[in-house]
Design a protein around this motif. Structure first.
Motif, short mmCIF file in Angstrom:
data_model
loop_
_atom_site.label_atom_id
_atom_site.label_comp_id
_atom_site.label_asym_id
_atom_site.label_seq_id
_atom_site.Cartn_x
_atom_site.Cartn_y
_atom_site.Cartn_z
N GLU A 228 -14.65 7.27 -2.30
CA GLU A 228 -14.44 5.90 -1.85
C GLU A 228 -13.87 5.02 -2.96
O GLU A 228 -13.08 4.11 -2.70
CB GLU A 228 -15.74 5.30 -1.33
CG GLU A 228 -16.20 5.85 0.01
CD GLU A 228 -15.18 5.66 1.11
OE1 GLU A 228 -14.58 4.56 1.17
OE2 GLU A 228 -14.95 6.59 1.88
N VAL A 229 -14.27 5.31 -4.20
CA VAL A 229 -13.73 4.56 -5.34
C VAL A 229 -12.24 4.84 -5.48
O VAL A 229 -11.44 3.93 -5.72
CB VAL A 229 -14.47 4.95 -6.64
CG1 VAL A 229 -13.92 4.16 -7.83
CG2 VAL A 229 -15.97 4.70 -6.50
N ALA A 230 -11.87 6.11 -5.33
CA ALA A 230 -10.46 6.48 -5.41
C ALA A 230 -9.67 5.86 -4.25
O ALA A 230 -8.53 5.44 -4.43
CB ALA A 230 -10.32 8.00 -5.40
N LYS A 231 -10.28 5.82 -3.06
CA LYS A 231 -9.60 5.23 -1.90
C LYS A 231 -9.31 3.75 -2.15
O LYS A 231 -8.24 3.24 -1.80
CB LYS A 231 -10.47 5.38 -0.66
CG LYS A 231 -10.48 6.78 -0.06
CD LYS A 231 -11.33 6.82 1.20
CE LYS A 231 -11.33 8.20 1.82
NZ LYS A 231 -12.19 8.26 3.03
N GLN A 232 -10.28 3.04 -2.73
CA GLN A 232 -10.07 1.62 -3.00
C GLN A 232 -8.92 1.42 -3.97
O GLN A 232 -8.11 0.51 -3.81
CB GLN A 232 -11.34 1.00 -3.58
CG GLN A 232 -11.17 -0.47 -3.96
CD GLN A 232 -12.48 -1.11 -4.38
OE1 GLN A 232 -13.41 -1.20 -3.62
NE2 GLN A 232 -12.54 -1.55 -5.64
N LYS A 233 -8.83 2.31 -4.96
CA LYS A 233 -7.76 2.19 -5.94
C LYS A 233 -6.40 2.41 -5.29
O LYS A 233 -5.45 1.68 -5.58
CB LYS A 233 -7.96 3.20 -7.08
CG LYS A 233 -7.00 2.99 -8.24
CD LYS A 233 -7.42 3.77 -9.45
CE LYS A 233 -6.52 3.41 -10.64
NZ LYS A 233 -6.72 2.02 -11.07
N THR A 234 -6.30 3.41 -4.41
CA THR A 234 -5.02 3.64 -3.74
C THR A 234 -4.65 2.47 -2.83
O THR A 234 -3.47 2.15 -2.69
CB THR A 234 -5.06 4.95 -2.92
OG1 THR A 234 -6.13 4.90 -1.97
CG2 THR A 234 -5.24 6.15 -3.82
N GLN A 235 -5.65 1.81 -2.26
CA GLN A 235 -5.39 0.62 -1.43
C GLN A 235 -4.83 -0.52 -2.28
O GLN A 235 -3.91 -1.23 -1.87
CB GLN A 235 -6.67 0.18 -0.73
CG GLN A 235 -7.12 1.13 0.37
CD GLN A 235 -8.50 0.79 0.92
OE1 GLN A 235 -9.13 -0.19 0.48
NE2 GLN A 235 -8.99 1.58 1.85
N ASP A 236 -5.39 -0.68 -3.49
CA ASP A 236 -4.89 -1.72 -4.39
C ASP A 236 -3.46 -1.41 -4.85
O ASP A 236 -2.63 -2.31 -4.97
CB ASP A 236 -5.81 -1.84 -5.61
CG ASP A 236 -7.19 -2.39 -5.25
OD1 ASP A 236 -7.30 -3.07 -4.21
OD2 ASP A 236 -8.15 -2.13 -5.99
N ILE A 237 -3.20 -0.14 -5.12
CA ILE A 237 -1.85 0.28 -5.51
C ILE A 237 -0.87 -0.01 -4.38
O ILE A 237 0.23 -0.52 -4.59
CB ILE A 237 -1.82 1.78 -5.88
CG1 ILE A 237 -2.65 2.02 -7.15
CG2 ILE A 237 -0.39 2.26 -6.08
CD1 ILE A 237 -2.89 3.49 -7.44
N GLN A 238 -1.28 0.30 -3.16
CA GLN A 238 -0.43 0.06 -1.99
C GLN A 238 -0.16 -1.43 -1.81
O GLN A 238 0.98 -1.84 -1.54
CB GLN A 238 -1.12 0.61 -0.73
CG GLN A 238 -0.31 0.47 0.54
CD GLN A 238 0.93 1.35 0.54
OE1 GLN A 238 0.85 2.53 0.24
NE2 GLN A 238 2.08 0.76 0.88
#
Length: 295
Positions: free
Chosen positions: A273-283
Motif C-alpha cells: 500500500e505504501v508503494a501504491k501511494q507513491k505511484t499515485q503521487d508520481i502519476q
C-alpha cells in the motif's frame, strides 16, 4: 511456538545481541505460521526456500531503523510516534504485526543500537536491489521529516545509511528533494479528504442543498495545490528537460516503485500500500506536468 524459541536462540548466537534474538524470533514466527498453513513436509521445505525470510528482514530492519532515525536528534517526538503509527495503519498490519513493528521501533531507539550491523545484514539480502534499497531509504527520510524539520544529526545518519547501501551524497540529496515535493502532494491530498469529509457531514445535516454547496466552495477555495515545480521535483527532473526525458523519468519511477515488482523482489506484501501511494503521487505529478507542457 517452537519456531519462535529456536529462532530467537540461534538469532542470538549469530549476532551475539538482542537484535539477533528479535530477528530470529520474527523468523521463527513466520516459520510457525508456515507450519500451520502447510500440512506436509514438502510445503514446509518450500517455505524455507521462499522469500518470507527476506521479507521478515526487510520488515524488522525498516521499523528498527525508523526508531533509530527518530532518536538521532536526541528525543523521539510525538510526531515521530505518529508517523510510525500512521505507517503501520496504512500497511494494514494485524495486531500481532503491529506489536512486532513497535518492538522493532523500540529496539532501534535504544542505547547502543548496532546500526551498522543492521544495515550490513539488510545489505546482504537486498544490496543488489537498488530499487528496494531506495524504497527503504525513502521510508527513513519520511521518518526524519515527521516533525517537518531535518535535523543535522538526522541528516548525518541518513547519509551514513545511504553510503553503506551504495548511494552517494548527491543521490541522497535528490531523494530528500523528491520527498519534500511528495510530502506537499500528500498533505494536499489529506487536506482535500478531510475537507470533503467535513462537507459530506454538513451536507447530511443541512436542510438546504444550496447552502451546502456554498459551504463546500468555502472549504476548498483556499487549498493550495502542488505546483508545477513540485511536480518536477517529485519526478527528480528539472523544468528544462525535454518531453522525451520527462516521459523516460516517469516510466522509470513507475517501474521502480511498481508494488508487484517490489514484492517479488522481497518487499513485505504489507508494504504494498505504501508503494501504491507513491505511484499515485508520481502519476499526479506527471499529469500536472503534462497539463503544463500540453503533451
Amino acid at each position: 511456538m517452537t519456531g519462535k524459541i529456536v529462532g530467537a536462540f540461534f538469532g542470538f548466537l549469530l549476532l551475539r545481541n538482542i537484535v539477533g534474538a528479535l530477528i530470529g524470533l520474527y523468523l521463527g514466527h513466520l516459520f510457525d505460521r508456515a507450519v500451520k498453513r502447510f500440512a506436509n513436509k514438502q510445503n514446509v521445505e518450500q517455505w524455507l526456500s521462499s522469500g518470507d525470510s527476506k521479507q521478515a528482514i526487510f520488515f524488522y530492519t525498516t521499523f528498527s531503523v525508523m526508531g533509530h532515525v527518530a532518536k538521532a536528534s536526541g528525543n523521539v517526538t510525538p510526531e515521530h510516534i505518529q508517523t510510525a503509527n500512521e505507517f503501520m495503519t496504512h500497511m494494514g498490519l494485524s495486531k500481532e504485526q503491529v506489536a512486532e513493528a513497535k518492538e522493532a521501533f523500540r529496539e532501534g531507539k535504544s542505547l547502543g543500537f548496532p546500526i551498522k550491523k543492521k544495515i550490513n545484514l539488510f545489505k546482504q539480502y537486498f544490496g543488489k536491489r537498488q530499487d528496494l534499497c531506495q524504497f527503504f531509504i525513502e521510508i527513513q527520510i519520511q521518518t526524519a521529516y515527521s516533525d517537518s524539520i531535518l535535523e543535522p544529526a538526522e541528516y548525518e545518519l541518513l547519509l551514513n545509511i545511504a553510503k553503506q547501501l551504495g548511494f552517494t551524497k548527491r543521490h541522497l540529496g535528490q531523494l530528500i528533494v523528491m520527498w519534500e515535493a511528495e510530502l506537499r502532494f500528500q498533505n494536499y491530498k489529506k487536506d482535500q479528504q478531510q475537507k470533503n469529509r467535513k462537507y459530506e457531514r454538513r451536507r447530511a445535516n443541512s436542510s438546504s442543498s444550496d447552502s451546502g454547496d456554498h459551504q463546500r466552495q468555502n472549504n476548498t477555495r483556499d487549498i493550495s495545490s502542488p505546483s508545477v515545480a513540485d511536480a518536477y521535483a517529485l519526478l527528480g527532473i528539472s523544468e528544462n528537460e525535454t518531453t522525451k526525458e520527462i516521459k523516460r523519468a516517469y516510466k522509470r519511477l513507475m517501474s521502480q516503485n511498481h508494488p508487484d515488482k517490489l514484492v517479488a523482489k522481497g518487499l513485505p506484501p504489507e508494504m504494498m500500500e505504501v508503494a501504491k501511494q507513491k505511484t499515485q503521487d508520481i502519476q499526479s505529478a506527471y499529469e500536472i506536468i503534462k497539463k503544463a507542457r500540453k503533451f
